[in-house]
Write a protein that holds these residues in place. Structure first.
Motif, PDB file in Angstrom:
ATOM      1  N   CYS A 124     -48.139 110.339 107.543  1.00 40.97           N
ATOM      2  CA  CYS A 124     -49.254 110.964 108.265  1.00 40.97           C
ATOM      3  C   CYS A 124     -50.600 110.474 107.738  1.00 40.97           C
ATOM      4  O   CYS A 124     -51.511 110.163 108.511  1.00 40.97           O
ATOM      5  N   SER A 125     -50.703 110.395 106.417  1.00 41.63           N
ATOM      6  CA  SER A 125     -51.972 109.965 105.823  1.00 41.63           C
ATOM      7  C   SER A 125     -52.276 108.513 106.161  1.00 41.63           C
ATOM      8  O   SER A 125     -53.436 108.148 106.404  1.00 41.63           O
ATOM      9  N   LEU A 129     -54.262 109.326 109.316  1.00 42.20           N
ATOM     10  CA  LEU A 129     -55.369 109.615 108.394  1.00 42.20           C
ATOM     11  C   LEU A 129     -55.579 111.112 108.218  1.00 42.20           C
ATOM     12  O   LEU A 129     -56.621 111.546 107.723  1.00 42.20           O
ATOM     13  N   ASN A 130     -54.617 111.911 108.626  1.00 45.21           N
ATOM     14  CA  ASN A 130     -54.730 113.369 108.583  1.00 45.21           C
ATOM     15  C   ASN A 130     -53.339 113.984 108.494  1.00 45.21           C
ATOM     16  O   ASN A 130     -52.339 113.351 108.858  1.00 45.21           O
ATOM     17  N   SER A 131     -53.309 115.225 108.076  1.00 42.83           N
ATOM     18  CA  SER A 131     -52.172 116.072 108.387  1.00 42.83           C
ATOM     19  C   SER A 131     -52.308 116.508 109.846  1.00 42.83           C
ATOM     20  O   SER A 131     -53.430 116.742 110.314  1.00 42.83           O
ATOM     21  N   ALA A 277     -57.008 107.875 103.030  1.00 47.28           N
ATOM     22  CA  ALA A 277     -57.084 109.304 103.345  1.00 47.28           C
ATOM     23  C   ALA A 277     -56.475 110.101 102.201  1.00 47.28           C
ATOM     24  O   ALA A 277     -55.494 110.823 102.372  1.00 47.28           O
ATOM     25  N   SER A 280     -56.236 113.933 102.899  1.00 47.21           N
ATOM     26  CA  SER A 280     -55.945 114.131 104.320  1.00 47.21           C
ATOM     27  C   SER A 280     -55.535 115.551 104.664  1.00 47.21           C
ATOM     28  O   SER A 280     -55.584 115.949 105.824  1.00 47.21           O
ATOM     29  N   ASN A 284     -60.753 115.879 107.325  1.00 48.92           N
ATOM     30  CA  ASN A 284     -60.336 115.216 108.566  1.00 48.92           C
ATOM     31  C   ASN A 284     -60.907 113.802 108.608  1.00 48.92           C
ATOM     32  O   ASN A 284     -62.014 113.566 108.139  1.00 48.92           O
ATOM     33  N   ASN A 285     -60.150 112.891 109.203  1.00 54.27           N
ATOM     34  CA  ASN A 285     -60.613 111.513 109.373  1.00 54.27           C
ATOM     35  C   ASN A 285     -60.443 111.134 110.834  1.00 54.27           C
ATOM     36  O   ASN A 285     -59.315 111.069 111.338  1.00 54.27           O
ATOM     37  N   LYS A 301     -65.431 110.978 108.218  1.00 59.42           N
ATOM     38  CA  LYS A 301     -64.723 111.960 107.390  1.00 59.42           C
ATOM     39  C   LYS A 301     -65.410 113.302 107.582  1.00 59.42           C
ATOM     40  O   LYS A 301     -66.591 113.451 107.276  1.00 59.42           O
ATOM     41  N   ASP A 398     -62.767 111.829  97.548  1.00 63.19           N
ATOM     42  CA  ASP A 398     -62.090 111.036  98.576  1.00 63.19           C
ATOM     43  C   ASP A 398     -62.812 109.710  98.822  1.00 63.19           C
ATOM     44  O   ASP A 398     -62.550 109.036  99.814  1.00 63.19           O
TER      45      ASP A 398
END
Length: 494
Positions: A124-125, A129-131, A277, A280, A284-285, A301, A398
């Protein structure tokens, strides 16, 4: 000749007209005058009717045209900014099948957490780039699981801005930036995130067509003309979520540039060219407005603080005070640190930067003999400011190295206590600009021509209000912040 900018918030709709030739704002109107209705059937839920947004937009356009004596044919293009992460689902006739599940609704938290763990944190990361977290994709999965009769009727899902563009034009489409904010975009493969759709069992046919963020996305049709009062054929030239749009409005496009906002929620939005990320699960990305496939990435970000302006508004509504100005004056009479009173301002649902914990608002160290509403006001402003600083610490971990921070001249940034506290603790100047999301969206309609330099110059020349400089004596602010952070960590570690 003018461009129309629309900013579809959860509190109100704002509409602006700017001169095409100069970029100067002719005026801004708000509909409704009071806050829009929000439906909360259960704790943690938040919904709005998509057609309420449209009705308020139509009223705002009528008001703008009348107030500034502008005809429908003088408006040559539309830019749309909208509340992020919302879900609108429509049938084949384009009618909403249910209320929109909006940004601050937290019902899909567990769905997103399950996907993050099952699909894999690293996957996911790396790709999203996020959960998946509590975003649009997870909300759509919630509808699939809990309202199957509705899900089976869905023709397309949309984000709030996509729906408004559809109401103007009878054309359903979206953008890469929009899909990325819904966690539907695979950054490694620069395509729709098929693997997440498969995990959720969501049919890819529900994804709208993709258009460029800047360009002719669709045009107003006859029905759109009849309802909105804009001429048929008027093009929709720009669309973005409110936080990328806020950054655009402040001329934030390049790595190291940071936009901040202190509205109902608080946001720190930093642009980077990195696809890493590390945070992540908390940051948020998203694809920024100037993200392009195959080019050096421009990632926004975004760190969101749900308990920001809404906390201060709650105090306004529940203390015996008449205005924010009165609250700010009361707060100014109280020393830094609020004589020990700490307010933890997280009473607006799950906080992503706190790993989606829902801890509520807490007021601690209140002495009923010595403290009064002035202490409450100061502690609230400081508590919200401290939450921004806490968020900046996460952002820096980050990889963000801020070179400039810009904010609009509204809401919390009108408070010297708030702005000075943030500037001093992060040791960074904060530039304040007299612009809004609606004005930014209107100006962005001109970016289909690609002249970012002229766009930025208009903002820098016309909109700068002031700059908050960090105070040299940081010690009392740091002591107050450390006291606040200690109280927060006691709650988080329970």
């Amino acid at each position: 000749m003018y461009y129309l900018g629309l900013d579809i918030g959860s509190s109100s709709i704002k509409a602006a007209l700017v001169e095409i030739a100069t970029g100067k704002s002719l005026g801004v109107v708000q509909e409704p005058k009071e806050e829009m209705t929000m439906f909360a059937v259960k704790n943690g839920w938040a919904e709005q009717k998509p057609n309420d947004w449209w009705q308020h937009i139509c009223k705002a356009i009528t008001q703008l045209k009348k107030q500034y004596n502008v005809s429908r044919t003088q408006i040559k293009g539309i830019g749309i900014s909208y509340q992020m992460h919302g879900l609108v689902v429509v049938d084949k006739e384009g009618n909403p099948l249910r209320k929109s599940i909006i940004w601050c609704d937290s019902r899909a938290v567990e769905i997103g957490n399950e996907a993050f763990n099952t699909v894999g944190n690293d996957t996911c990361s790396k790709l999203l780039l996020n959960s998946p977290a509590n975003f649009t994709a997870s909300k759509l999965k919630w509808v699939k699981d809990n309202e199957p009769d509705i899900y089976n009727k869905i023709h397309k899902f949309m984000l709030p801005g996509d729906y408004i563009a559809y109401k103007f034009s009878n054309t359903i489409n979206t953008t890469i930036s929009g899909l990325s904010e819904g966690i539907f975009w695979d950054f490694e493969n620069d395509s729709v995130a098929d693997f997440l759709l498969e995990h959720y069992g969501i049919d890819k046919a529900l994804v709208p067509d993709i258009v460029e963020t800047f360009g002719n996305q669709s045009v107003v049709d006859k029905k759109g003309e009849e309802e909105s009062g804009l001429a048929a054929g008027t093009p929709i030239l720009y669309r973005a979520g409110d936080q990328p749009n806020n950054a655009l409005s402040l001329n934030v496009f390049n790595p190291g540039e940071v936009a901040a906002t202190g509205g109902t929620s608080g946001v720190v939005y930093a642009v980077t060219d990195s696809l890493s990320a590390k945070e992540s699960a908390r940051v948020n990305n998203f694809a920024h407005v100037n993200y392009q496939k195959g080019a050096d990435p421009r990632i926004g970000k975004l760190l969101c603080i749900n308990g920001a302006g809404i906390q201060y508004r709650w105090l306004l509504n529940n203390l015996d005070v008449s205005s924010y100005e009165e609250m700010n004056n009361l707060a100014s009479e109280i020393p830094i640190g609020s004589d020990g009173v700490c307010l933890i301002p997280f009473g607006n649902g799950a906080e992503r930067m706190l790993n989606n914990k829902e801890i509520g608002t807490r007021i601690v160290n209140m002495n009923l003999n010595n403290h009064h509403k002035g202490h409450m006001c100061r502690a609230a402003l400081e508590g919200i400011a401290f939450s921004f600083v806490y968020g900046m610490e996460i952002m820096k971990s980050d990889g963000i190295k801020p070179s400039v921070i810009r904010a609009g001249n509204d809401n919390l940034f009108r408070s010297e206590i708030f702005a000075n506290t943030v500037a001093t603790l992060i040791e960074q100047e904060i530039e304040i600009y007299n612009t809004t999301g609606a004005i930014g969206a209107a100006r962005a309609a001109n970016l289909h021509k690609g002249d970012f330099k002229a766009f930025g110059k208009a903002i820098m020349d016309n909109d700068h209000v002031m700059t908050f400089m960090p105070f040299k004596d940081k010690k009392p602010y740091l002591e107050a912040y450390n006291n606040w952070k200690k109280e927060l960590e006691l709650i988080l570690n329970k």
